[in-house]
Design an enzyme around this catalytic site. Sequence first.
Site, PDB file in Angstrom:
ATOM      1  N   LEU A  10       0.817  -1.221   0.000  1.00  0.00           N
ATOM      2  CA  LEU A  10       0.000   0.000   0.000  1.00  0.00           C
ATOM      3  C   LEU A  10       0.847   1.267   0.000  1.00  0.00           C
ATOM      4  O   LEU A  10       0.332   2.364   0.140  1.00  0.00           O
ATOM      5  CB  LEU A  10      -0.931   0.008   1.228  1.00  0.00           C
ATOM      6  N   GLY A  11       2.157   1.124  -0.173  1.00  0.00           N
ATOM      7  CA  GLY A  11       3.039   2.285  -0.178  1.00  0.00           C
ATOM      8  C   GLY A  11       3.123   2.940  -1.553  1.00  0.00           C
ATOM      9  O   GLY A  11       2.387   2.589  -2.487  1.00  0.00           O
ATOM     10  N   GLN A  12       4.054   3.892  -1.661  1.00  0.00           N
ATOM     11  CA  GLN A  12       4.180   4.677  -2.898  1.00  0.00           C
ATOM     12  C   GLN A  12       4.467   3.779  -4.106  1.00  0.00           C
ATOM     13  O   GLN A  12       3.884   3.960  -5.168  1.00  0.00           O
ATOM     14  CB  GLN A  12       5.302   5.720  -2.734  1.00  0.00           C
ATOM     15  N   ARG A  36      -2.550  -3.204   6.671  1.00  0.00           N
ATOM     16  CA  ARG A  36      -4.008  -2.971   6.707  1.00  0.00           C
ATOM     17  C   ARG A  36      -4.606  -3.265   5.341  1.00  0.00           C
ATOM     18  O   ARG A  36      -3.882  -3.306   4.341  1.00  0.00           O
ATOM     19  CB  ARG A  36      -4.303  -1.523   7.129  1.00  0.00           C
ATOM     20  N   TYR A 141      18.724   4.468   8.004  1.00  0.00           N
ATOM     21  CA  TYR A 141      18.178   3.968   6.731  1.00  0.00           C
ATOM     22  C   TYR A 141      19.312   3.458   5.843  1.00  0.00           C
ATOM     23  O   TYR A 141      19.231   2.376   5.261  1.00  0.00           O
ATOM     24  CB  TYR A 141      17.432   5.116   6.057  1.00  0.00           C
ATOM     25  N   LYS A 145      20.172  -0.225   4.396  1.00  0.00           N
ATOM     26  CA  LYS A 145      20.257  -0.507   2.954  1.00  0.00           C
ATOM     27  C   LYS A 145      21.584  -1.190   2.608  1.00  0.00           C
ATOM     28  O   LYS A 145      21.608  -2.112   1.780  1.00  0.00           O
ATOM     29  CB  LYS A 145      20.084   0.782   2.133  1.00  0.00           C
TER      30      LYS A 145
HETATM   31  P1  NAD Z   1       6.240   3.551   1.599  1.00  0.00           P
HETATM   32  O1  NAD Z   1       6.682   4.105   2.890  1.00  0.00           O
HETATM   33  O2  NAD Z   1       5.419   4.390   0.706  1.00  0.00           O
HETATM   34  O3  NAD Z   1       5.446   2.184   1.841  1.00  0.00           O
HETATM   35  C1  NAD Z   1       5.917   1.208   2.702  1.00  0.00           C
HETATM   36  C2  NAD Z   1       4.750   0.309   3.069  1.00  0.00           C
HETATM   37  O4  NAD Z   1       5.242  -0.649   4.008  1.00  0.00           O
HETATM   38  C3  NAD Z   1       3.581   1.030   3.733  1.00  0.00           C
HETATM   39  O5  NAD Z   1       2.383   0.766   3.038  1.00  0.00           O
HETATM   40  C4  NAD Z   1       3.542   0.467   5.152  1.00  0.00           C
HETATM   41  O6  NAD Z   1       2.233   0.283   5.660  1.00  0.00           O
HETATM   42  C5  NAD Z   1       4.233  -0.871   4.959  1.00  0.00           C
HETATM   43  N1  NAD Z   1       4.834  -1.388   6.195  1.00  0.00           N
HETATM   44  C6  NAD Z   1       5.531  -0.724   7.151  1.00  0.00           C
HETATM   45  N2  NAD Z   1       5.869  -1.565   8.141  1.00  0.00           N
HETATM   46  C7  NAD Z   1       5.405  -2.784   7.793  1.00  0.00           C
HETATM   47  C8  NAD Z   1       5.431  -4.062   8.408  1.00  0.00           C
HETATM   48  N3  NAD Z   1       6.015  -4.252   9.597  1.00  0.00           N
HETATM   49  N4  NAD Z   1       4.873  -5.097   7.757  1.00  0.00           N
HETATM   50  C9  NAD Z   1       4.267  -4.918   6.565  1.00  0.00           C
HETATM   51  N5  NAD Z   1       4.168  -3.727   5.938  1.00  0.00           N
HETATM   52  C10 NAD Z   1       4.737  -2.679   6.560  1.00  0.00           C
HETATM   53  O7  NAD Z   1       7.548   3.015   0.856  1.00  0.00           O
HETATM   54  P2  NAD Z   1       7.848   2.972  -0.720  1.00  0.00           P
HETATM   55  O8  NAD Z   1       8.220   4.335  -1.138  1.00  0.00           O
HETATM   56  O9  NAD Z   1       6.770   2.257  -1.428  1.00  0.00           O
HETATM   57  O10 NAD Z   1       9.208   2.135  -0.682  1.00  0.00           O
HETATM   58  C11 NAD Z   1       9.245   0.739  -0.847  1.00  0.00           C
HETATM   59  C12 NAD Z   1      10.699   0.300  -0.815  1.00  0.00           C
HETATM   60  O11 NAD Z   1      11.424   1.043  -1.799  1.00  0.00           O
HETATM   61  C13 NAD Z   1      11.419   0.570   0.519  1.00  0.00           C
HETATM   62  O12 NAD Z   1      12.365  -0.436   0.740  1.00  0.00           O
HETATM   63  C14 NAD Z   1      12.143   1.877   0.254  1.00  0.00           C
HETATM   64  O13 NAD Z   1      13.289   2.017   1.068  1.00  0.00           O
HETATM   65  C15 NAD Z   1      12.529   1.693  -1.189  1.00  0.00           C
HETATM   66  N6  NAD Z   1      12.826   2.957  -1.862  1.00  0.00           N
HETATM   67  C16 NAD Z   1      11.832   3.875  -2.055  1.00  0.00           C
HETATM   68  C17 NAD Z   1      12.144   5.081  -2.672  1.00  0.00           C
HETATM   69  C18 NAD Z   1      11.091   6.143  -2.902  1.00  0.00           C
HETATM   70  O14 NAD Z   1      11.450   7.269  -3.274  1.00  0.00           O
HETATM   71  N7  NAD Z   1       9.807   5.840  -2.727  1.00  0.00           N
HETATM   72  C19 NAD Z   1      13.451   5.330  -3.088  1.00  0.00           C
HETATM   73  C20 NAD Z   1      14.443   4.377  -2.843  1.00  0.00           C
HETATM   74  C21 NAD Z   1      14.099   3.175  -2.244  1.00  0.00           C
HETATM   75  C1  AKB Z   2      13.972   8.589   0.922  1.00  0.00           C
HETATM   76  O1  AKB Z   2      14.111   9.806   0.688  1.00  0.00           O
HETATM   77  O2  AKB Z   2      14.122   8.059   2.028  1.00  0.00           O
HETATM   78  C2  AKB Z   2      13.656   7.692  -0.249  1.00  0.00           C
HETATM   79  C3  AKB Z   2      14.917   7.174  -0.834  1.00  0.00           C
HETATM   80  C4  AKB Z   2      15.636   7.965  -1.838  1.00  0.00           C
HETATM   81  O3  AKB Z   2      15.360   6.110  -0.465  1.00  0.00           O
HETATM   82  N1  AKB Z   2      12.861   8.410  -1.182  1.00  0.00           N
END
Ligand code: NAD
Ligand code: AKB
Length: 315
Positions: A10-12, A36, A141, A145
């Site tokens: 449900l995340g981004q 959820r 973080y 990673k």
């Molecule tokens: P987000 O924060 O939008 O979504 C994360 C989701 O994980 C949420 O829906 C949350 O409810 C769920 N979550 C949190 N704790 C949990 C748990 N204990 N069990 C199950 N679900 C749980 O994150 P995102 O942006 O979708 O990122 C996903 C992955 O991509 C992450 O590993 C993040 O580090 C990585 N990432 C994202 C970006 C970015 O810009 N969005 C950039 C680099 C890396």
């Molecule tokens: C953050 O800013 O934490 C993320 C990423 C670049 O990993 N968008």
Amino acid sequence: MKRILITGALGQIGTELTVKLREIYGEENVLPTDLRIPEWGKMKDTPFEILDVTDSEAVMEMTKKFKPDTIIHLAALLSAVAERTPKRAWDINMGGLMNTLEAAREVGAQYFTPSSIGSFGPSTPKDNTPQETIQRPSTMYGVNKVAGELLLDYYYERFGVDTRSVRFPGLISYEQEPGGGTTDYACEIYFEAVKNGTYTSFIDKGTYMDMMYIDDAINCIIDLLQADPEKLSVRNAFNVSAMSIDPEMVAESIKKHIPEFELKYDVDPMRQAIAESWPNSLDCDEAKEQWNFKCEYDLDKMTEKMLSGIREKMN
Ligand code: NAD
Ligand code: AKB
């Protein structure tokens, strides 16, 4: 035909990735999970399971029941949230990673989880950051990673798990709010431009970070998962990026559509320090050479899509 289990759906990223994967592989072959049940959007009233990735037994049970051939692990805390709650970040980011890697090992599934530009730190070369370089991040973080990247190498070498990953830059989208990262300003700025014609940035002018539009990020995941394993020499995470930008550049791009747009600054010291510890721009040659990584969106094309998408959403 693939059968895919997704955590943190449900995340981004998951919100848009699940929909795209279901278009390709069918609804019954893609099982999204999160803490959820979705109450709105395209996943509402479709197959969905509650799964806390820190619960190792639940992760294993769900995996054995659904029998995926691919696990996409997205559940995590992002950089700013992780910095405010480092112990919780360790438990979720490392615990979730270990539990899902163990599940992938048990059922022989391919495994994808994103790393980040956050895996780099102040001593990393800042411009055109190489694929192989110093990774000594100064954030929880980043520590998570780097440890995660090492674990992907370890599970590939030791147990033969088909691990794949990319170091995503800041991802920009309008369907789902970003989850509490340092690059979130680059999403917020578009929403505030449409709603109020002005935005106060918590990241300072002249702070360059890599970014990518969400459609390119989704295609990137699908392309890497489909890539010929023989051609992949990198199992920890590939550098990927679409653009290196600062807040002024985003504002200039927005002004082409909203000339009266005003950008102000109220810099948040914590997130600014994180941003300054990350690279300005990544070298993505390995990803291009090994699995034909490419992006369609530059800054202006992304701006058009963001502004029109947000306007549509608001109507
Ligand atoms: P987000 O924060 O939008 O979504 C994360 C989701 O994980 C949420 O829906 C949350 O409810 C769920 N979550 C949190 N704790 C949990 C748990 N204990 N069990 C199950 N679900 C749980 O994150 P995102 O942006 O979708 O990122 C996903 C992955 O991509 C992450 O590993 C993040 O580090 C990585 N990432 C994202 C970006 C970015 O810009 N969005 C950039 C680099 C890396
Ligand atoms: C953050 O800013 O934490 C993320 C990423 C670049 O990993 N968008």
